[in-house]
Design a protein around this motif. Structure first.
Motif, PDB file in Angstrom:
ATOM      1  N   SER A   1      40.888  53.113  35.509  1.00  0.00           N
ATOM      2  CA  SER A   1      41.427  53.554  36.782  1.00  0.00           C
ATOM      3  C   SER A   1      41.940  52.384  37.569  1.00  0.00           C
ATOM      4  O   SER A   1      42.737  52.470  38.361  1.00  0.00           O
ATOM      5  CB  SER A   1      40.250  53.941  37.923  1.00  0.00           C
ATOM      6  N   THR A   2      41.362  51.147  37.477  1.00  0.00           N
ATOM      7  CA  THR A   2      42.131  49.992  37.874  1.00  0.00           C
ATOM      8  C   THR A   2      43.484  49.847  37.534  1.00  0.00           C
ATOM      9  O   THR A   2      44.568  49.472  38.014  1.00  0.00           O
ATOM     10  CB  THR A   2      41.107  48.698  37.754  1.00  0.00           C
ATOM     11  N   LEU A   3      43.671  49.842  35.962  1.00  0.00           N
ATOM     12  CA  LEU A   3      44.767  49.447  35.439  1.00  0.00           C
ATOM     13  C   LEU A   3      46.089  50.433  35.840  1.00  0.00           C
ATOM     14  O   LEU A   3      47.206  50.258  36.127  1.00  0.00           O
ATOM     15  CB  LEU A   3      44.879  49.409  33.977  1.00  0.00           C
ATOM     16  N   MET A   4      45.608  51.782  35.842  1.00  0.00           N
ATOM     17  CA  MET A   4      46.757  53.011  36.081  1.00  0.00           C
ATOM     18  C   MET A   4      46.873  52.845  37.423  1.00  0.00           C
ATOM     19  O   MET A   4      48.004  53.238  37.870  1.00  0.00           O
ATOM     20  CB  MET A   4      45.850  54.324  35.941  1.00  0.00           C
ATOM     21  N   THR A   5      46.229  52.363  38.449  1.00  0.00           N
ATOM     22  CA  THR A   5      46.471  52.428  39.819  1.00  0.00           C
ATOM     23  C   THR A   5      47.493  51.333  39.763  1.00  0.00           C
ATOM     24  O   THR A   5      48.473  51.689  40.863  1.00  0.00           O
ATOM     25  CB  THR A   5      45.213  52.173  40.852  1.00  0.00           C
ATOM     26  N   TRP A   6      47.435  50.341  39.280  1.00  0.00           N
ATOM     27  CA  TRP A   6      48.459  49.307  39.233  1.00  0.00           C
ATOM     28  C   TRP A   6      49.653  49.795  38.750  1.00  0.00           C
ATOM     29  O   TRP A   6      50.877  49.603  39.216  1.00  0.00           O
ATOM     30  CB  TRP A   6      47.997  47.950  38.666  1.00  0.00           C
TER      31      TRP A   6
ATOM     32  N   VAL B   1      47.493  57.674  44.185  1.00  0.00           N
ATOM     33  CA  VAL B   1      46.156  57.941  43.698  1.00  0.00           C
ATOM     34  C   VAL B   1      46.026  59.142  42.954  1.00  0.00           C
ATOM     35  O   VAL B   1      45.518  59.281  41.808  1.00  0.00           O
ATOM     36  CB  VAL B   1      45.043  58.272  45.000  1.00  0.00           C
ATOM     37  N   PHE B   2      46.741  60.078  43.415  1.00  0.00           N
ATOM     38  CA  PHE B   2      46.805  61.688  42.579  1.00  0.00           C
ATOM     39  C   PHE B   2      47.224  61.256  41.356  1.00  0.00           C
ATOM     40  O   PHE B   2      46.912  62.001  40.333  1.00  0.00           O
ATOM     41  CB  PHE B   2      47.529  62.497  43.629  1.00  0.00           C
TER      42      PHE B   2
ATOM     43  N   TRP C   1      42.151  51.414  46.250  1.00  0.00           N
ATOM     44  CA  TRP C   1      42.442  52.778  46.150  1.00  0.00           C
ATOM     45  C   TRP C   1      41.766  52.983  44.807  1.00  0.00           C
ATOM     46  O   TRP C   1      41.714  54.331  44.373  1.00  0.00           O
ATOM     47  CB  TRP C   1      43.811  52.876  45.851  1.00  0.00           C
ATOM     48  N   VAL C   2      41.293  52.010  43.781  1.00  0.00           N
ATOM     49  CA  VAL C   2      40.795  52.532  42.583  1.00  0.00           C
ATOM     50  C   VAL C   2      39.576  53.445  42.784  1.00  0.00           C
ATOM     51  O   VAL C   2      39.678  54.366  41.730  1.00  0.00           O
ATOM     52  CB  VAL C   2      40.229  51.098  41.849  1.00  0.00           C
ATOM     53  N   GLY C   3      38.571  53.101  43.649  1.00  0.00           N
ATOM     54  CA  GLY C   3      37.411  53.915  43.932  1.00  0.00           C
ATOM     55  C   GLY C   3      37.838  55.572  43.957  1.00  0.00           C
ATOM     56  O   GLY C   3      37.369  56.260  43.191  1.00  0.00           O
TER      57      GLY C   3
ATOM     58  N   ALA D   1      37.686  51.204  52.413  1.00  0.00           N
ATOM     59  CA  ALA D   1      38.562  50.270  51.835  1.00  0.00           C
ATOM     60  C   ALA D   1      38.077  49.155  51.046  1.00  0.00           C
ATOM     61  O   ALA D   1      38.724  48.411  50.308  1.00  0.00           O
ATOM     62  CB  ALA D   1      39.714  49.605  52.964  1.00  0.00           C
ATOM     63  N   GLN D   2      36.738  49.165  51.184  1.00  0.00           N
ATOM     64  CA  GLN D   2      36.025  47.980  50.190  1.00  0.00           C
ATOM     65  C   GLN D   2      35.508  48.810  48.955  1.00  0.00           C
ATOM     66  O   GLN D   2      34.852  49.453  49.312  1.00  0.00           O
ATOM     67  CB  GLN D   2      34.665  47.481  51.299  1.00  0.00           C
TER      68      GLN D   2
END
Length: 435
Positions: A142-147, A161-162, A104-106, A14-15
């Motif tokens: 990845s960061t922006l799209m997760t948000w 995530v998917f 979740w970004v990773g 989670a980190q």
């Protein structure tokens, strides 16, 4: 015992710093690197992510109250368009609405890379050949799209995530693949493509630049530009200068109370100047962290992709084509800045509820790359016209995007994120049961 181990592993994963460090280590192990190299890769990746967090947190703590103050005092939402303000904006929003989101970004980044590989592996069917290997951009997307996916649909972790990874991977693969041919022409067959954040405008420049002139007779690199313009090629200098030009007038507009002063005195103006310089400091910190962990992930991703997909076209940072037209880079930056200035003035004149504050990355690393395409296929007039249009697109398109993003104070700003992704967000909004 099992539950204890499982919960410990879950906490570890989670980190983001530890997760990406583990990804780098696994890739290096797969490449049969020695233990010391694997350990070094893990530590540098983790430390790089933590440095990034320090820079992002500093921007949030320093500038978010000012941006919020704009809305309170002037009734205007201020948005700085720069990828490195988007990161702290997402972090701040996630901390308030879903603290688990950043972990979740990773997963999104790794899964998107694997989907990118799959799409290229199936190139006989998909006709897509480009592997997106610009690591820092991969992390930003990845960061922006997760948000965005979570913000519009608020699904649990794995569906988020998917969906995020699939959208990002398709964007990476298609965007990089459509630029293989023009990049090959520009670089005289260097064998790579551009993987960045302005795929659409690069492609449009390739298709329409010839309308504006003859690239052989009007090549901008045959013109002599003033030497002092090279100062803008150093982002440590250019970032504060951009903030002085665009952010200082806004601080003066807000008045001394925004910075805790009773009146405009000498100390107040010193503080304004320091804020402009501090923005450059924080961006430098962020870039230091990003470069550190990206350097390690790049070795891992490159090695894996070469083993799995020999012959695929590698996508790299857009600035890789800058040496093929150095004058276009500088002219593109200046003309895009003019376009942005016209756009900002227009927003103010029309009393837009959102005021865009230009940042350095879109106006340089975005517009300058597109300018190289414009020059190669249309000459200096194409550079001037297309770059000004890019600046306008960055302002108006980012205002459109920011109105839907759910973020405070920051947006990506690059031309794809002022065209392609606002259009996608409009679709998200139309089908979202929440927004």
């Amino acid at each position: 015992m099992f539950n204890t181990i499982f919960n410990g592993f879950k906490s570890f994963m989670a980190q983001p710093a530890l997760l990406l460090g583990l990804v780098a280590a696994i890739g290096l192990i797969a490449l049969k690197k020695p233990f010391t190299r694997v350990l070094s890769g893990f530590v540098k990746t983790a430390v790089g992510v933590l440095i990034l967090n320090v820079g992002s947190g500093s921007i949030t703590n320093t500038f978010r109250p000012i941006i919020v103050g704009m809305k309170d005092v002037l009734g205007i939402e201020g948005v700085i368009i720069d990828p490195y303000t988007t990161l702290p904006a997402v972090q701040a929003a996630a901390a308030e609405q879903n603290p688990d989101l950043l972990s979740w970004v990773g997963y999104v980044m790794v899964l998107a890379f694997l989907i990118n590989i799959l799409l290229v592996a199936l190139r006989k069917i998909t006709k897509l050949r480009a592997l997106f290997l610009t690591g820092h951009i991969m992390f930003l997307h990845s960061t922006l799209m997760t948000w965005l996916v979570w913000y519009f649909f608020q699904l649990p972790m794995w569906p988020t995530v998917f969906i995020s990874a699939t959208l990002v991977a398709v964007y990476w693969t298609v965007g990089s693949s459509i630029l293989i041919k023009p990049t090959d022409i520009i670089t005289n067959g260097a064998g790579f493509t551009v993987s960045h954040q302005q795929h659409l405008m690069n492609w449009v420049s390739w298709k329409i630049a010839h309308i504006f002139g003859d690239p052989d007779k009007e090549d901008i690199d045959k013109l002599k530009l003033p030497g002092w313009l090279n100062v803008f090629s150093d982002n440590v200098v250019a970032v504060p200068l951009i903030m002085v030009i665009f952010f200082t007038p806004i601080l003066l507009w807000l008045g001394p109370a925004a910075l805790g002063f009773e009146k405009m005195n000498f100390d107040y103006f010193i503080q304004v100047l320091l804020l402009d310089l501090q923005f450059g400091v924080y961006v430098t910190i962020i870039l230091t962290g990003v470069r550190m962990f990206v350097a390690e992930l790049a070795v891992s991703f490159n090695g894996i992709s070469e083993k799995l997909l020999p012959g695929a076209v590698v996508g790299v940072d857009g600035m890789a084509i800058a040496p093929y037209s150095p004058n276009a880079v500088i002219a593109g930056f200046i003309c895009a800045a003019i376009g942005e200035a016209i756009g900002v003035v227009t927003l103010i004149a029309t009393k837009s509820p959102i005021l865009i504050i230009p940042g350095f990355v879109p106006v340089f690393f975005d517009a300058a790359v597109t300018a190289v395409f414009a020059n190669k296929f249309g000459g200096w007039k194409a550079v001037v016209i297309i770059s000004i249009v890019v600046g306008l697109i960055q302002v108006f398109g980012s205002a459109w995007a920011a109105s839907m993003s759910g973020l405070v104070g920051g947006w990506q700003g690059n031309s794809d994120f002022a065209t392609v992704w606002p259009a996608m967000m409009t679709i998200f909004k139309a089908i979202s049961p929440i927004r």
